[in-house]
Scaffold this motif. Structure first.
Motif, PDB file in Angstrom:
ATOM      1  N   ILE A  45      -6.744 -19.438   7.432  1.00 44.99           N
ATOM      2  CA  ILE A  45      -8.032 -18.732   7.530  1.00 44.99           C
ATOM      3  C   ILE A  45      -8.059 -17.876   8.794  1.00 44.99           C
ATOM      4  CG2 ILE A  45     -10.517 -19.053   7.895  1.00 44.99           C
ATOM      5  CD1 ILE A  45     -10.286 -21.495   5.976  1.00 44.99           C
ATOM      6  N   ALA A  46      -7.600 -18.430   9.892  1.00 47.89           N
ATOM      7  CA  ALA A  46      -7.560 -17.674  11.152  1.00 47.89           C
ATOM      8  C   ALA A  46      -6.640 -16.462  11.015  1.00 47.89           C
ATOM      9  CB  ALA A  46      -7.113 -18.578  12.295  1.00 47.89           C
ATOM     10  N   LEU A  47      -5.511 -16.632  10.350  1.00 48.18           N
ATOM     11  CA  LEU A  47      -4.595 -15.508  10.163  1.00 48.18           C
ATOM     12  C   LEU A  47      -5.230 -14.441   9.274  1.00 48.18           C
ATOM     13  CD1 LEU A  47      -2.009 -13.968  10.473  1.00 48.18           C
ATOM     14  CD2 LEU A  47      -0.951 -15.486   8.785  1.00 48.18           C
ATOM     15  N   ALA A  48      -5.877 -14.853   8.191  1.00 44.70           N
ATOM     16  CA  ALA A  48      -6.541 -13.878   7.319  1.00 44.70           C
ATOM     17  C   ALA A  48      -7.565 -13.061   8.107  1.00 44.70           C
ATOM     18  CB  ALA A  48      -7.208 -14.591   6.144  1.00 44.70           C
ATOM     19  N   LYS A  49      -8.327 -13.723   8.949  1.00 38.39           N
ATOM     20  CA  LYS A  49      -9.311 -12.996   9.766  1.00 38.39           C
ATOM     21  C   LYS A  49      -8.619 -12.061  10.748  1.00 38.39           C
ATOM     22  CE  LYS A  49     -12.988 -16.402   9.240  1.00 38.39           C
ATOM     23  NZ  LYS A  49     -13.809 -17.430   9.898  1.00 38.39           N
ATOM     24  N   ARG A  50      -7.498 -12.511  11.330  1.00 41.19           N
ATOM     25  CA  ARG A  50      -6.744 -11.662  12.255  1.00 41.19           C
ATOM     26  C   ARG A  50      -6.198 -10.430  11.538  1.00 41.19           C
ATOM     27  NH1 ARG A  50      -1.287 -13.281  15.449  1.00 41.19           N
ATOM     28  NH2 ARG A  50      -1.198 -11.435  16.758  1.00 41.19           N
ATOM     29  N   LEU A  51      -5.918 -10.575  10.245  1.00 46.95           N
ATOM     30  CA  LEU A  51      -5.446  -9.451   9.432  1.00 46.95           C
ATOM     31  C   LEU A  51      -6.582  -8.527   8.998  1.00 46.95           C
ATOM     32  CD1 LEU A  51      -2.914 -11.442   7.220  1.00 46.95           C
ATOM     33  CD2 LEU A  51      -2.320  -9.626   8.856  1.00 46.95           C
ATOM     34  N   GLY A  52      -7.815  -8.867   9.379  1.00 39.77           N
ATOM     35  CA  GLY A  52      -8.968  -8.038   9.024  1.00 39.77           C
ATOM     36  C   GLY A  52      -9.584  -8.372   7.688  1.00 39.77           C
ATOM     37  N   CYS A  53      -9.192  -9.490   7.101  1.00 34.61           N
ATOM     38  CA  CYS A  53      -9.714  -9.881   5.792  1.00 34.61           C
ATOM     39  C   CYS A  53     -11.147 -10.392   5.901  1.00 34.61           C
ATOM     40  CB  CYS A  53      -8.853 -10.987   5.193  1.00 34.61           C
ATOM     41  SG  CYS A  53      -7.137 -10.537   4.956  1.00 34.61           S
ATOM     42  N   THR A  54     -11.869 -10.261   4.811  1.00 31.71           N
ATOM     43  CA  THR A  54     -13.226 -10.794   4.717  1.00 31.71           C
ATOM     44  C   THR A  54     -13.330 -11.644   3.453  1.00 31.71           C
ATOM     45  OG1 THR A  54     -13.945  -8.780   3.577  1.00 31.71           O
ATOM     46  CG2 THR A  54     -14.285  -8.864   5.967  1.00 31.71           C
ATOM     47  N   ALA A  61      -9.008   1.962   4.980  1.00 35.27           N
ATOM     48  CA  ALA A  61      -9.604   1.317   6.152  1.00 35.27           C
ATOM     49  C   ALA A  61      -8.572   1.107   7.263  1.00 35.27           C
ATOM     50  CB  ALA A  61     -10.226  -0.019   5.773  1.00 35.27           C
ATOM     51  N   LEU A  62      -7.305   1.076   6.891  1.00 37.23           N
ATOM     52  CA  LEU A  62      -6.234   0.845   7.869  1.00 37.23           C
ATOM     53  C   LEU A  62      -5.661   2.125   8.431  1.00 37.23           C
ATOM     54  CD1 LEU A  62      -4.391  -2.022   5.971  1.00 37.23           C
ATOM     55  CD2 LEU A  62      -5.925  -2.243   7.928  1.00 37.23           C
ATOM     56  N   ALA A  63      -6.031   3.264   7.811  1.00 39.20           N
ATOM     57  CA  ALA A  63      -5.466   4.565   8.238  1.00 39.20           C
ATOM     58  C   ALA A  63      -5.963   4.981   9.613  1.00 39.20           C
ATOM     59  CB  ALA A  63      -5.813   5.633   7.209  1.00 39.20           C
ATOM     60  N   TYR A 110       0.813  -1.212   0.000  1.00 38.11           N
ATOM     61  CA  TYR A 110       0.000   0.000   0.000  1.00 38.11           C
ATOM     62  C   TYR A 110       0.856   1.275   0.000  1.00 38.11           C
ATOM     63  CZ  TYR A 110      -4.041  -3.009   1.090  1.00 38.11           C
ATOM     64  OH  TYR A 110      -5.034  -3.963   1.057  1.00 38.11           O
ATOM     65  N   ARG A 111       1.883   1.298   0.827  1.00 40.29           N
ATOM     66  CA  ARG A 111       2.710   2.501   0.978  1.00 40.29           C
ATOM     67  C   ARG A 111       3.680   2.683  -0.183  1.00 40.29           C
ATOM     68  NH1 ARG A 111       5.483   0.849   5.339  1.00 40.29           N
ATOM     69  NH2 ARG A 111       7.022  -0.046   3.934  1.00 40.29           N
ATOM     70  N   ASP A 112       4.434   1.631  -0.507  1.00 39.02           N
ATOM     71  CA  ASP A 112       5.527   1.763  -1.468  1.00 39.02           C
ATOM     72  C   ASP A 112       5.110   1.482  -2.910  1.00 39.02           C
ATOM     73  OD1 ASP A 112       7.164   2.238   0.776  1.00 39.02           O
ATOM     74  OD2 ASP A 112       7.615   0.098   0.982  1.00 39.02           O
ATOM     75  N   LEU A 113       4.156   0.585  -3.097  1.00 36.78           N
ATOM     76  CA  LEU A 113       3.728   0.238  -4.450  1.00 36.78           C
ATOM     77  C   LEU A 113       2.456   0.980  -4.864  1.00 36.78           C
ATOM     78  CD1 LEU A 113       4.415  -3.615  -4.344  1.00 36.78           C
ATOM     79  CD2 LEU A 113       5.918  -1.771  -5.151  1.00 36.78           C
ATOM     80  N   GLY A 114       1.787   1.620  -3.908  1.00 39.78           N
ATOM     81  CA  GLY A 114       0.598   2.400  -4.217  1.00 39.78           C
ATOM     82  C   GLY A 114      -0.642   1.580  -4.508  1.00 39.78           C
ATOM     83  N   LEU A 159     -10.978 -20.427  -1.250  1.00 42.92           N
ATOM     84  CA  LEU A 159     -11.570 -19.221  -0.669  1.00 42.92           C
ATOM     85  C   LEU A 159     -10.710 -18.013  -1.015  1.00 42.92           C
ATOM     86  CD1 LEU A 159     -12.366 -20.635   2.884  1.00 42.92           C
ATOM     87  CD2 LEU A 159     -13.911 -20.481   0.911  1.00 42.92           C
ATOM     88  N   THR A 160     -11.355 -16.904  -1.290  1.00 40.66           N
ATOM     89  CA  THR A 160     -10.644 -15.655  -1.533  1.00 40.66           C
ATOM     90  C   THR A 160     -10.960 -14.699  -0.395  1.00 40.66           C
ATOM     91  OG1 THR A 160     -10.846 -15.959  -3.922  1.00 40.66           O
ATOM     92  CG2 THR A 160     -10.256 -13.759  -3.141  1.00 40.66           C
ATOM     93  N   PHE A 161      -9.923 -14.273   0.304  1.00 42.77           N
ATOM     94  CA  PHE A 161     -10.064 -13.290   1.376  1.00 42.77           C
ATOM     95  C   PHE A 161      -9.550 -11.952   0.882  1.00 42.77           C
ATOM     96  CE2 PHE A 161     -10.441 -17.161   3.756  1.00 42.77           C
ATOM     97  CZ  PHE A 161     -11.292 -16.837   4.796  1.00 42.77           C
ATOM     98  N   ARG A 162     -10.358 -10.920   1.056  1.00 44.42           N
ATOM     99  CA  ARG A 162     -10.004  -9.563   0.633  1.00 44.42           C
ATOM    100  C   ARG A 162      -9.436  -8.822   1.858  1.00 44.42           C
ATOM    101  NH1 ARG A 162      -9.275  -7.536  -4.164  1.00 44.42           N
ATOM    102  NH2 ARG A 162     -11.031  -8.784  -4.857  1.00 44.42           N
ATOM    103  N   HIS A 163      -8.262  -8.253   1.689  1.00 48.86           N
ATOM    104  CA  HIS A 163      -7.647  -7.461   2.768  1.00 48.86           C
ATOM    105  C   HIS A 163      -8.303  -6.094   2.826  1.00 48.86           C
ATOM    106  CE1 HIS A 163      -4.087 -10.006   3.726  1.00 48.86           C
ATOM    107  NE2 HIS A 163      -4.449 -10.543   2.575  1.00 48.86           N
TER     108      HIS A 163
END
Length: 180
Positions: A143-152, A178-180, A123-127, A169-173
């Motif tokens: 799956i648990a890690l993706a959820k911990r990262l806020g993915c849906t 949303a992270l700001a 997000y920061r360096d590659l835009g 399954l596709t998890f969207r970050h």
């Protein structure tokens, strides 16, 4: 190969250094890919296929300008896993992926810490404004890690045009806003 590795950024976290895959990582990477624990990523691989898989990751940096980082504990140069951004042929958008190469390093938050660093880099360096992670429905730890990262779950995301991906399954970050 060395030239592309030289252009790979180094990411630092409180406990980890994420750097370019290097020749000294080849044996550990190959050994990991030959283990049954790689079943969620198409493994286990033969020794030759595992070697090729590692080599492809190096080439991904040269072709795309981004790829998988080798995860090392800070203060060491020993590879314990990988995390990064991949978009090989057949993919429709880049994926944030992660993997720890030994059960001895699981359950300590290393994959989470590495994934956060890679996502911030994207997000920061590659835009970039979005990322996904493809996960086998039986891979409860990822799956648990993706959820911990806020993915849906993103049921509208298109799966790669590759064999044997049905049911993945596709998890969207969450995006950078949303992270700001």
């Amino acid at each position: 190969m060395i030239q592309a590795a030289a252009k790979t950024p180094v990411l630092e976290t409180a406990r980890l250094t994420l750097r370019a895959f290097a020749p000294q990582d080849m044996e550990a990477g190959v050994d990991f890919l030959m283990q049954p624990r790689t079943r969620y990523m198409g493994g286990p691989f033969s020794r030759a296929a595992a070697w090729d898989h590692c080599a492809v990751q190096i080439g991904h940096w040269a072709i795309r300008g981004y790829g998988l980082f080798t995860i090392c504990l800070k203060g060491t140069d020993e590879a314990i896993g990988d995390a990064g951004l991949i978009c090989p042929g057949g993919y429709h958008e880049p994926e944030l992926g992660w993997g720890l190469w030994s059960p001895a390093h699981e359950g300590q938050g290393f994959a989470h810490e590495a994934a956060l660093a890679v996502r911030a880099h994207a997000y920061r360096d590659l835009g970039w404004s979005t990322l996904i992670s493809y996960i086998d429905p039986d891979n409860a730890r990822s799956i648990a890690l993706a959820k911990r990262l806020g993915c849906t779950l993103d049921s509208d995301a298109k799966l790669p045009d590759l064999p044997d991906w049905e049911g993945t399954l596709t998890f969207r970050h969450p995006g950078p806003e949303a992270l700001a």
